[in-house]
Design a protein around this motif. Structure first.
Motif, PDB file in Angstrom:
ATOM      1  N   ILE A 116       0.842  -1.201   0.000  1.00  0.00           N
ATOM      2  CA  ILE A 116       0.000   0.000   0.000  1.00  0.00           C
ATOM      3  C   ILE A 116       0.870   1.241   0.000  1.00  0.00           C
ATOM      4  N   TRP A 117       1.923   1.242   0.822  1.00  0.00           N
ATOM      5  CA  TRP A 117       2.814   2.407   0.893  1.00  0.00           C
ATOM      6  C   TRP A 117       3.488   2.664  -0.447  1.00  0.00           C
ATOM      7  N   VAL A 118       3.977   1.613  -1.108  1.00  0.00           N
ATOM      8  CA  VAL A 118       4.633   1.766  -2.410  1.00  0.00           C
ATOM      9  C   VAL A 118       3.645   2.310  -3.430  1.00  0.00           C
ATOM     10  N   THR A 119       2.409   1.816  -3.395  1.00  0.00           N
ATOM     11  CA  THR A 119       1.373   2.308  -4.307  1.00  0.00           C
ATOM     12  C   THR A 119       1.102   3.785  -4.067  1.00  0.00           C
ATOM     13  N   LEU A 120       0.984   4.175  -2.800  1.00  0.00           N
ATOM     14  CA  LEU A 120       0.736   5.581  -2.481  1.00  0.00           C
ATOM     15  C   LEU A 120       1.890   6.470  -2.915  1.00  0.00           C
ATOM     16  N   GLU A 121       3.114   6.002  -2.702  1.00  0.00           N
ATOM     17  CA  GLU A 121       4.271   6.782  -3.144  1.00  0.00           C
ATOM     18  C   GLU A 121       4.254   6.964  -4.656  1.00  0.00           C
ATOM     19  N   GLY A 122       3.899   5.903  -5.372  1.00  0.00           N
ATOM     20  CA  GLY A 122       3.834   5.986  -6.832  1.00  0.00           C
ATOM     21  C   GLY A 122       2.769   6.964  -7.294  1.00  0.00           C
ATOM     22  N   ILE A 123       1.616   6.918  -6.642  1.00  0.00           N
ATOM     23  CA  ILE A 123       0.543   7.850  -6.995  1.00  0.00           C
ATOM     24  C   ILE A 123       0.987   9.285  -6.729  1.00  0.00           C
ATOM     25  N   ASP A 124       1.588   9.512  -5.554  1.00  0.00           N
ATOM     26  CA  ASP A 124       2.074  10.853  -5.225  1.00  0.00           C
ATOM     27  C   ASP A 124       3.115  11.330  -6.228  1.00  0.00           C
ATOM     28  N   LEU A 125       4.001  10.441  -6.625  1.00  0.00           N
ATOM     29  CA  LEU A 125       5.043  10.800  -7.583  1.00  0.00           C
ATOM     30  C   LEU A 125       4.430  11.207  -8.918  1.00  0.00           C
ATOM     31  N   HIS A 126       3.483  10.402  -9.396  1.00  0.00           N
ATOM     32  CA  HIS A 126       2.847  10.713 -10.680  1.00  0.00           C
ATOM     33  C   HIS A 126       2.022  11.993 -10.599  1.00  0.00           C
ATOM     34  N   LEU A 127       1.342  12.191  -9.501  1.00  0.00           N
ATOM     35  CA  LEU A 127       0.581  13.434  -9.351  1.00  0.00           C
ATOM     36  C   LEU A 127       1.512  14.642  -9.324  1.00  0.00           C
ATOM     37  N   ALA A 128       2.631  14.506  -8.645  1.00  0.00           N
ATOM     38  CA  ALA A 128       3.593  15.612  -8.593  1.00  0.00           C
ATOM     39  C   ALA A 128       4.145  15.919  -9.975  1.00  0.00           C
ATOM     40  N   GLU A 129       4.391  14.865 -10.748  1.00  0.00           N
ATOM     41  CA  GLU A 129       4.882  15.078 -12.104  1.00  0.00           C
ATOM     42  C   GLU A 129       3.837  15.792 -12.963  1.00  0.00           C
ATOM     43  N   LEU A 130       2.583  15.389 -12.797  1.00  0.00           N
ATOM     44  CA  LEU A 130       1.518  15.988 -13.598  1.00  0.00           C
ATOM     45  C   LEU A 130       1.237  17.426 -13.181  1.00  0.00           C
ATOM     46  N   ILE A 131       1.272  17.657 -11.908  1.00  0.00           N
ATOM     47  CA  ILE A 131       0.882  18.963 -11.390  1.00  0.00           C
ATOM     48  C   ILE A 131       2.028  19.966 -11.451  1.00  0.00           C
ATOM     49  N   GLU A 132       3.241  19.484 -11.217  1.00  0.00           N
ATOM     50  CA  GLU A 132       4.444  20.328 -11.202  1.00  0.00           C
ATOM     51  C   GLU A 132       4.249  21.555 -10.325  1.00  0.00           C
ATOM     52  N   GLY A 133       3.838  21.303  -9.085  1.00  0.00           N
ATOM     53  CA  GLY A 133       3.726  22.377  -8.116  1.00  0.00           C
ATOM     54  C   GLY A 133       2.371  23.064  -8.090  1.00  0.00           C
ATOM     55  N   GLU A 134       1.579  22.937  -9.121  1.00  0.00           N
ATOM     56  CA  GLU A 134       0.265  23.581  -9.176  1.00  0.00           C
ATOM     57  C   GLU A 134      -0.813  22.520  -8.983  1.00  0.00           C
ATOM     58  N   GLN A 135      -1.652  22.703  -7.954  1.00  0.00           N
ATOM     59  CA  GLN A 135      -2.697  21.730  -7.695  1.00  0.00           C
ATOM     60  C   GLN A 135      -4.002  22.178  -8.319  1.00  0.00           C
ATOM     61  N   SER A 136      -4.630  21.249  -8.990  1.00  0.00           N
ATOM     62  CA  SER A 136      -5.930  21.549  -9.596  1.00  0.00           C
ATOM     63  C   SER A 136      -6.989  21.557  -8.503  1.00  0.00           C
ATOM     64  N   PRO A 137      -8.091  22.247  -8.721  1.00  0.00           N
ATOM     65  CA  PRO A 137      -9.178  22.246  -7.740  1.00  0.00           C
ATOM     66  C   PRO A 137      -9.725  20.843  -7.484  1.00  0.00           C
ATOM     67  N   GLU A 138      -9.738  20.010  -8.533  1.00  0.00           N
ATOM     68  CA  GLU A 138     -10.232  18.642  -8.365  1.00  0.00           C
ATOM     69  C   GLU A 138      -9.342  17.853  -7.407  1.00  0.00           C
ATOM     70  N   LEU A 139      -8.013  18.021  -7.532  1.00  0.00           N
ATOM     71  CA  LEU A 139      -7.090  17.307  -6.660  1.00  0.00           C
ATOM     72  C   LEU A 139      -7.219  17.802  -5.225  1.00  0.00           C
ATOM     73  N   LYS A 140      -7.362  19.104  -5.054  1.00  0.00           N
ATOM     74  CA  LYS A 140      -7.551  19.649  -3.706  1.00  0.00           C
ATOM     75  C   LYS A 140      -8.814  19.071  -3.071  1.00  0.00           C
ATOM     76  N   GLU A 141      -9.885  18.996  -3.868  1.00  0.00           N
ATOM     77  CA  GLU A 141     -11.145  18.453  -3.376  1.00  0.00           C
ATOM     78  C   GLU A 141     -10.996  16.972  -3.040  1.00  0.00           C
ATOM     79  N   ALA A 142     -10.313  16.220  -3.893  1.00  0.00           N
ATOM     80  CA  ALA A 142     -10.119  14.788  -3.645  1.00  0.00           C
ATOM     81  C   ALA A 142      -9.303  14.559  -2.371  1.00  0.00           C
ATOM     82  N   ARG A 143      -8.269  15.359  -2.172  1.00  0.00           N
ATOM     83  CA  ARG A 143      -7.452  15.214  -0.957  1.00  0.00           C
ATOM     84  C   ARG A 143      -8.265  15.576   0.288  1.00  0.00           C
ATOM     85  N   ALA A 144      -9.084  16.609   0.194  1.00  0.00           N
ATOM     86  CA  ALA A 144      -9.919  16.997   1.336  1.00  0.00           C
ATOM     87  C   ALA A 144     -10.927  15.891   1.654  1.00  0.00           C
ATOM     88  N   GLN A 145     -11.526  15.295   0.633  1.00  0.00           N
ATOM     89  CA  GLN A 145     -12.461  14.196   0.845  1.00  0.00           C
ATOM     90  C   GLN A 145     -11.757  12.997   1.465  1.00  0.00           C
TER      91      GLN A 145
END
Length: 140
Positions: A28-57
């Motif tokens: 689970i930890w490796v999966t979460l790290e991979g997801i975080d890594l890919h999200l960071a690559e996609l976002i490159e420091g800028e978080q979309s409103p959808e991602l902020k909402e998903a993290r809050a949920q």
């Protein structure tokens, strides 16, 4: 995913850094790290409103999960479990030697030692564990 481990994200991260995870928790930890890594690559420091909402949920669901666990695990159940395990722990502690093979006392002979010598360490730890078990038993 984190809630399925029964741990918080902080505890999961600490155990992962110390290599103290069960295999299923490590997956689970490796999966979460991979997801975080890919999200960071996609976002490159800028978080979309959808991602902020998903993290809050996700945070909200995790908080609700732990509140439910606390709510449905009353103190009486916790105390009963403690009463059940104290004798088991006491028997395990009793398997440690009570004294050093070479010395009658186990007190350290300096500030850098845990006990009188290496063979006195289990006896010193037994004494500490017995004190902790006594404190647990008196509080239960």
């Amino acid at each position: 995913m984190i809630a399925s481990t029964g741990l918080t994200e902080t505890v999961l991260r600490e155990r992962a850094e110390a290599f103290q995870l069960y295999p299923e928790h490590h997956d689970i930890w490796v999966t979460l790290e991979g997801i975080d890594l890919h999200l960071a690559e996609l976002i490159e420091g800028e978080q979309s409103p959808e991602l902020k909402e998903a993290r809050a949920q996700a945070r909200g669901r995790e908080e609700k999960y732990f509140k439910l666990v606390e709510k449905y695990t009353p103190l009486a159940v916790q105390a009963a479990a403690l009463r059940e395990w104290v004798p088991v722990l006491r028997r395990a502690v009793e398997s440690l030697p009570a004294t050093c093979r070479y010395h009658d006392e186990t007190h350290p002979h300096g500030t850098w030692r845990e006990a009188c010598c290496d063979t006195g360490v289990p006896a010193q730890r037994r004494a500490l564990a017995e004190k902790a078990l006594d404190a647990l038993a008196s509080g239960a």
